[in-house]
Design a protein around this motif. Structure first.
Motif, PDB file in Angstrom:
ATOM      1  N   HIS A  59       0.863  -1.191   0.000  1.00  0.00           N
ATOM      2  CA  HIS A  59       0.000   0.000   0.000  1.00  0.00           C
ATOM      3  C   HIS A  59       0.892   1.230   0.000  1.00  0.00           C
ATOM      4  O   HIS A  59       1.438   1.618   1.030  1.00  0.00           O
ATOM      5  CB  HIS A  59      -0.923  -0.017   1.221  1.00  0.00           C
ATOM      6  N   LYS A 152      -8.675  -1.348  -5.007  1.00  0.00           N
ATOM      7  CA  LYS A 152      -9.124  -0.619  -3.832  1.00  0.00           C
ATOM      8  C   LYS A 152     -10.386   0.139  -4.179  1.00  0.00           C
ATOM      9  O   LYS A 152     -10.498   0.703  -5.275  1.00  0.00           O
ATOM     10  CB  LYS A 152      -8.038   0.357  -3.360  1.00  0.00           C
ATOM     11  N   TYR A 154     -13.238   2.980  -2.322  1.00  0.00           N
ATOM     12  CA  TYR A 154     -13.321   3.996  -1.281  1.00  0.00           C
ATOM     13  C   TYR A 154     -14.777   4.223  -0.881  1.00  0.00           C
ATOM     14  O   TYR A 154     -15.643   4.333  -1.743  1.00  0.00           O
ATOM     15  CB  TYR A 154     -12.745   5.324  -1.777  1.00  0.00           C
ATOM     16  N   HIS A 184     -11.329   1.172   1.721  1.00  0.00           N
ATOM     17  CA  HIS A 184     -11.086   2.330   2.599  1.00  0.00           C
ATOM     18  C   HIS A 184     -12.421   2.640   3.273  1.00  0.00           C
ATOM     19  O   HIS A 184     -13.354   3.124   2.634  1.00  0.00           O
ATOM     20  CB  HIS A 184     -10.579   3.519   1.782  1.00  0.00           C
ATOM     21  N   VAL A 239      -8.257  -1.707   4.687  1.00  0.00           N
ATOM     22  CA  VAL A 239      -6.935  -1.066   4.734  1.00  0.00           C
ATOM     23  C   VAL A 239      -6.843  -0.059   5.882  1.00  0.00           C
ATOM     24  O   VAL A 239      -7.856   0.377   6.431  1.00  0.00           O
ATOM     25  CB  VAL A 239      -6.576  -0.381   3.390  1.00  0.00           C
ATOM     26  N   HIS A 240      -5.613   0.302   6.189  1.00  0.00           N
ATOM     27  CA  HIS A 240      -5.240   1.320   7.195  1.00  0.00           C
ATOM     28  C   HIS A 240      -6.205   1.417   8.388  1.00  0.00           C
ATOM     29  O   HIS A 240      -6.818   2.454   8.634  1.00  0.00           O
ATOM     30  CB  HIS A 240      -4.966   2.683   6.567  1.00  0.00           C
TER      31      HIS A 240
HETATM   32 ZN    ZN Z   1      -7.269   4.826   1.889  1.00  0.00          ZN
END
Ligand code: ZN
Ligand code: URP
Ligand code: ZN
Ligand code: ZN
Length: 472
Positions: A59, A152, A154, A184, A239-240
């Protein structure tokens, strides 16, 4: 001689084992592991040092076009140079579709941005921002078949976000074609509502970025992402992940047998919301990322999740915006309201040393867990294993030889083109003494010794974190 290179007297660490061995390399690949290997044309004495697989940073953002005047400071040259000097030998940045753009055109654009520029091998995740019928029925399936097997999506950011119906459509393609969907997860409407309220009260300093994105907005979206993936019956990777409330949702999903994977990043271990400012100073812009860093208690929750298997991958989320202009955190030299500060912070070079120091040498995770999180699992999650992410016969000779010893992180010593590091002054206990990519020494602990363009594009296979479920 049977070997181009022998790395002698290594203490080899994989995700499974730690053992002393010589590493015999030919044609850029590992061809033998064992004690007392024959001579190589070249030899490196690792002298009992720990040798891990080169990192796989799954990432990071390189050379993504941003809304003008904002731009990224690192492209594939400086970004992969910085990666290599911090022990990362494979990067998976993003090929981002702009709304209205064909996915195929986005992929071609990123190939022209990267071609001939990279120092280490790279693959692409797609970012799907405009799932038109053509994207869903034609472009995504054919790109997945061609080696772009992850994307990915969002749930926030106006120019990228999908509504729930669109998320379901895209997840359904992931299920049908065996791709890995990264999500995300933040609730865009809550963020917008809070941002407007803060702005109306004149609260626009960088630190209010964290007030506009409390953990609740991440928790809600994480829960929703899990529910949407359950409805479609497809694995996802969140993610994150920043702290406790999102972690609780993921633990709940795992407890119910859902294939929900999770990623976290150094900023959630080493930064807190206070790094966005304790007053209205603009320096806090240096740590503006989304989700924002939380607090010390949440750092502990993230450490626990790394140790106990809640997290599958550890990535940098390197987002290379300068602090002082060329159109990073201060677009055109101006201190802007937090809404307009580009989100994301640099960290492609510091990811591995930070986790090795505080994680392995700090006694929080095993050496083998470190390898799993930084190399093996990201390679498996995105279809690059066993060529990448492990030390085994047949794997690419992507290696890090570690050197223990105290040092202080200084941006002046890093190799990205960003003018700051969020970790300035942070003490670390180890750094790569040497990084090898396909048997080439590209970092010798002091000098960067690569040739621009030696990094190759990698087509990804299907994810292999576990066998694909059969269904009929
Ligand atoms: Zn992100
Ligand atoms: O704040 C962040 N993380 N910016 C980078 C883009 C993303 O969402 O990963
Ligand atoms: Zn990111
Ligand atoms: Zn099927």
């Amino acid at each position: 001689t049977p070997f181009d290179l022998v790395v002698r007297n290594a203490l080899v660490a994989t995700a499974a084992d730690t053992f002393p061995a010589d590493i015999g390399i030919r044609g850029g690949r590992i061809v033998q592991l064992g004690e007392g290997l024959g001579a190589g044309a070249k030899e490196i004495d690792a002298a009992g040092r720990v040798v891990t697989p080169g990192g796989v940073d799954a990432h990071c953002h390189l050379d993504q076009p941003m809304e003008p005047p904002v731009r990224m400071a690192d492209g594939f040259d400086s970004g992969t140079r910085s990666a290599a000097c911090g022990g990362t030998t494979t990067v998976i940045p993003f090929a981002a579709q702009a709304k209205g753009q064909s996915l195929r055109a986005a992929v071609l654009d990123y190939h022209s941005r990267s071609e001939g520029r990279a120092h280490v091998d790279y693959a692409f995740h797609l970012i799907v921002s405009d799932p038109t019928p053509t994207v869903l029925k034609e472009e995504l399936p054919s790109l997945i078949a061609e080696g772009y097997t992850s994307f990915k999506i969002y749930m926030t950011y106006d120019d990228l976000k999908l509504d729930d119906g669109q998320v379901l459509d895209v997840l359904d393609i992931a299920r049908e074609h065996g791709a890995m969907a990264m999500i995300h997860a933040e609730n865009a409407d809550c963020i917008e509502w809070l941002t407007k309220r803060l702005e109306a009260a004149g609260r626009t300093a960088p630190r209010y970025h964290a007030h506009a994105r409390p953990m609740l907005v991440e928790r809600e979206a994480t829960h929703r992402a899990i529910a949407l993936s359950q409805l479609v019956d497809v694995p996802i990777l969140i993610v994150h992940v920043s702290g406790r409330e999102a972690v609780e949702q993921i633990r709940w999903a795992r407890g119910h047998g859902l294939q929900v994977y999770a990623e976290t990043c150094p900023q959630y271990l080493f930064l807190t919301a206070e790094d966005l400012g304790i007053d209205d100073s603009y320096h806090g812009a240096k740590c503006v990322c989304s989700p924002p860093p939380r607090d010390k208690a949440n750092q502990e929750v993230i450490w626990d999740g790394l140790a106990d298997g809640l997290f599958t991958v550890f990535s940098s989320d390197h987002a290379p915006f300068k602090f002082d202009s060329p159109e990073g955190k201060k677009p055109e030299g101006k201190e802007v309201p937090f809404r307009h500060i580009p989100n994301g912070i640099p960290g492609i070079e510091t990811r591995m040393p930070l986790l090795y120091s505080e994680g392995v040498l700090g006694g929080r995770i095993s050496l083998n867990k470190f390898v799993e999180l930084t190399a093996t699992n990201p390679a498996k999650a995105y279809g690059l294993h066993p060529r990448k992410g492990t030390i085994a016969v047949g794997a690419d000779a992507d290696l890090v030889i570690w050197q223990e010893g105290e040092r202080t992180i200084r941006n002046a010593d890093l190799h990205h083109d960003v003018d700051y590091t969020p970790y300035e002054g942070q003490r670390v206990k180890a750094w790569p003494a040497m990084t090898l990519s396909r048997g080439d020494v590209i970092w010798d602990g002091t000098n960067f010794t690569s040739k621009t363009g030696r990094g190759k594009f990698l087509r990804c296979g299907v994810p292999t974190l576990q066998p694909r479920r059969r269904h009929g």
